[in-house]
Design a protein around this motif. Structure first.
Motif, PDB file in Angstrom:
ATOM      1  N   UNK A  14       0.809  -1.004   0.021  1.00  0.00           N
ATOM      2  CA  UNK A  14      -0.047   0.566  -0.038  1.00  0.00           C
ATOM      3  C   UNK A  14       1.052   1.232  -0.386  1.00  0.00           C
ATOM      4  N   UNK A  15       1.536   1.403   0.728  1.00  0.00           N
ATOM      5  CA  UNK A  15       3.174   2.691   0.629  1.00  0.00           C
ATOM      6  C   UNK A  15       3.964   2.704  -0.205  1.00  0.00           C
ATOM      7  N   UNK A  16       4.038   1.888  -1.229  1.00  0.00           N
ATOM      8  CA  UNK A  16       4.406   2.074  -2.495  1.00  0.00           C
ATOM      9  C   UNK A  16       3.845   1.765  -4.133  1.00  0.00           C
ATOM     10  N   UNK A  17       1.944   1.836  -3.492  1.00  0.00           N
ATOM     11  CA  UNK A  17       1.217   2.244  -4.849  1.00  0.00           C
ATOM     12  C   UNK A  17       1.355   3.263  -5.386  1.00  0.00           C
ATOM     13  N   UNK A  18       0.832   3.665  -6.654  1.00  0.00           N
ATOM     14  CA  UNK A  18       0.668   5.347  -7.150  1.00  0.00           C
ATOM     15  C   UNK A  18      -0.475   5.947  -6.194  1.00  0.00           C
ATOM     16  N   UNK A  19       0.119   7.013  -6.105  1.00  0.00           N
ATOM     17  CA  UNK A  19      -1.269   7.758  -5.253  1.00  0.00           C
ATOM     18  C   UNK A  19      -3.016   7.533  -6.150  1.00  0.00           C
ATOM     19  N   UNK A  20      -3.435   7.490  -5.623  1.00  0.00           N
ATOM     20  CA  UNK A  20      -5.363   7.563  -6.299  1.00  0.00           C
ATOM     21  C   UNK A  20      -5.452   9.210  -6.444  1.00  0.00           C
ATOM     22  N   UNK A  21      -5.393   9.703  -7.386  1.00  0.00           N
ATOM     23  CA  UNK A  21      -6.026  11.010  -6.873  1.00  0.00           C
ATOM     24  C   UNK A  21      -7.492  11.232  -7.845  1.00  0.00           C
ATOM     25  N   UNK A  22      -8.136  12.035  -7.588  1.00  0.00           N
ATOM     26  CA  UNK A  22      -9.526  12.028  -8.257  1.00  0.00           C
ATOM     27  C   UNK A  22      -9.099  13.680  -8.254  1.00  0.00           C
ATOM     28  N   UNK A  23      -9.943  13.033 -10.011  1.00  0.00           N
ATOM     29  CA  UNK A  23      -9.677  14.718 -11.200  1.00  0.00           C
ATOM     30  C   UNK A  23     -10.902  15.391 -10.559  1.00  0.00           C
ATOM     31  N   UNK A  24      -9.947  16.455 -10.765  1.00  0.00           N
ATOM     32  CA  UNK A  24     -10.825  17.454 -10.700  1.00  0.00           C
ATOM     33  C   UNK A  24     -12.089  17.944 -11.850  1.00  0.00           C
ATOM     34  N   UNK A  25     -12.932  18.682 -11.567  1.00  0.00           N
ATOM     35  CA  UNK A  25     -14.182  18.758 -12.478  1.00  0.00           C
ATOM     36  C   UNK A  25     -14.052  19.586 -13.866  1.00  0.00           C
ATOM     37  N   UNK A  26     -12.600  20.140 -13.642  1.00  0.00           N
ATOM     38  CA  UNK A  26     -11.964  21.216 -15.078  1.00  0.00           C
ATOM     39  C   UNK A  26     -10.690  20.326 -15.575  1.00  0.00           C
ATOM     40  N   UNK A  48       4.193   7.835 -10.105  1.00  0.00           N
ATOM     41  CA  UNK A  48       3.558   8.021 -10.853  1.00  0.00           C
ATOM     42  C   UNK A  48       1.931   7.975  -9.870  1.00  0.00           C
ATOM     43  N   UNK A  49       0.914   8.523 -10.537  1.00  0.00           N
ATOM     44  CA  UNK A  49       0.050   8.558 -10.183  1.00  0.00           C
ATOM     45  C   UNK A  49      -1.762   7.781 -10.762  1.00  0.00           C
ATOM     46  N   UNK A  50      -2.242   7.271 -10.336  1.00  0.00           N
ATOM     47  CA  UNK A  50      -3.967   6.347 -10.993  1.00  0.00           C
ATOM     48  C   UNK A  50      -5.029   7.466 -10.530  1.00  0.00           C
ATOM     49  N   UNK A  51      -5.333   8.427 -11.950  1.00  0.00           N
ATOM     50  CA  UNK A  51      -5.283   7.298 -12.758  1.00  0.00           C
ATOM     51  C   UNK A  51      -3.742   8.439 -13.149  1.00  0.00           C
ATOM     52  N   UNK A  52      -3.332   8.088 -14.991  1.00  0.00           N
ATOM     53  CA  UNK A  52      -2.091   8.544 -15.460  1.00  0.00           C
ATOM     54  C   UNK A  52      -2.192  10.049 -16.948  1.00  0.00           C
ATOM     55  N   UNK A  53      -2.812  10.726 -15.486  1.00  0.00           N
ATOM     56  CA  UNK A  53      -3.592  12.109 -16.439  1.00  0.00           C
ATOM     57  C   UNK A  53      -2.698  13.400 -16.047  1.00  0.00           C
ATOM     58  N   UNK A  54      -2.309  13.537 -18.013  1.00  0.00           N
ATOM     59  CA  UNK A  54      -1.880  15.057 -17.181  1.00  0.00           C
ATOM     60  C   UNK A  54      -2.332  16.368 -16.414  1.00  0.00           C
ATOM     61  N   UNK A  55      -3.229  16.418 -16.289  1.00  0.00           N
ATOM     62  CA  UNK A  55      -3.907  17.352 -15.082  1.00  0.00           C
ATOM     63  C   UNK A  55      -3.248  16.168 -13.591  1.00  0.00           C
ATOM     64  N   UNK A  56      -2.591  15.456 -13.168  1.00  0.00           N
ATOM     65  CA  UNK A  56      -1.735  15.338 -11.960  1.00  0.00           C
ATOM     66  C   UNK A  56      -0.974  15.023 -11.803  1.00  0.00           C
ATOM     67  N   UNK A  60       7.942  12.212  -4.199  1.00  0.00           N
ATOM     68  CA  UNK A  60       7.907  11.632  -3.155  1.00  0.00           C
ATOM     69  C   UNK A  60       6.740  10.702  -2.419  1.00  0.00           C
ATOM     70  N   UNK A  61       7.235   9.688  -0.692  1.00  0.00           N
ATOM     71  CA  UNK A  61       6.281   9.395  -0.500  1.00  0.00           C
ATOM     72  C   UNK A  61       6.361   9.483   1.083  1.00  0.00           C
ATOM     73  N   UNK A  62       5.600   9.905   1.788  1.00  0.00           N
ATOM     74  CA  UNK A  62       3.845  10.320   1.198  1.00  0.00           C
ATOM     75  C   UNK A  62       4.264  11.520   0.352  1.00  0.00           C
ATOM     76  N   UNK A  63       3.261  10.919  -0.521  1.00  0.00           N
ATOM     77  CA  UNK A  63       3.592  11.255  -1.589  1.00  0.00           C
ATOM     78  C   UNK A  63       2.617  13.501  -1.865  1.00  0.00           C
ATOM     79  N   UNK A  64       3.432  14.106  -2.174  1.00  0.00           N
ATOM     80  CA  UNK A  64       2.474  15.744  -2.370  1.00  0.00           C
ATOM     81  C   UNK A  64       2.701  15.207  -3.575  1.00  0.00           C
ATOM     82  N   UNK A  65       0.540  15.716  -3.620  1.00  0.00           N
ATOM     83  CA  UNK A  65      -0.609  15.567  -4.763  1.00  0.00           C
ATOM     84  C   UNK A  65      -0.455  17.339  -5.581  1.00  0.00           C
ATOM     85  N   UNK A  66      -0.516  17.393  -6.641  1.00  0.00           N
ATOM     86  CA  UNK A  66      -1.006  18.243  -7.060  1.00  0.00           C
ATOM     87  C   UNK A  66      -1.862  17.939  -8.713  1.00  0.00           C
TER      88      UNK A  66
END
Length: 141
Positions: A14-26, A48-56, A60-66
């Motif tokens: 679980x610690x090494x899996x790609x973080x799940x990131x919810x896509x933003x509305x836009x 890597x993130x899940x999903x692999x999308x250019x908007x996210x 690092x680990x724990x991940x900084x997410x944008x």
């Protein structure tokens, strides 16, 4: 294999899996689809993130997410800071800090776990990406 051992293996996985990131509305707006995320943030490499999308993106680990694609932030009583010419609304979370560009649409949100320290020190890495987004005319006051 014992139950305790299996629990440790699941925790490591679980610690090494790609973080799940919810896509933003836009997220599919052109500005977010072509955003140029930094290669690293505070010497942390991109992951890597899940999903692999250019908007996210994440680092690092724990991940900084944008993520790009939030609607422009409304005026708020939350702290608003200028970092290298980009205004950010900053608010504490239970386990870290969230910063959202202010006066830009679509907006960028950066989520920083508390282990990575004060978010304003990390925001310069996102300056170029934030400045690439259309301005709404609002600024911190």
């Amino acid at each position: 294999m014992t139950a305790a051992c299996c629990g440790v293996l699941l925790l490591v996985a679980a610690c090494t899996a790609a973080p799940d990131v919810a896509l933003a509305p836009l997220a599919d707006e052109a500005a977010c689809s072509t955003i140029d995320w930094p290669a690293e943030v505070s010497n942390l490499p991109a992951v890597a993130t899940t999903p692999d999308h250019p908007s996210v993106s994440a680092w690092g680990n724990p991940p900084i997410i944008a993520r790009c694609g939030l609607r422009a932030a409304a005026p708020t009583e939350d702290s608003c800071v200028d970092v290298d010419g980009v205004d950010w609304v900053v608010r504490q979370l239970t386990d870290g800090t969230a910063a959202v560009t202010y006066g830009r649409e679509p907006a960028i949100e950066v989520l920083v776990p508390q282990e990575h320290g004060p978010v304003p020190l990390l925001l310069p890495a996102f300056g170029a990406a934030a400045r690439s987004l259309p301005e709404t005319g609002r600024h911190c006051s």
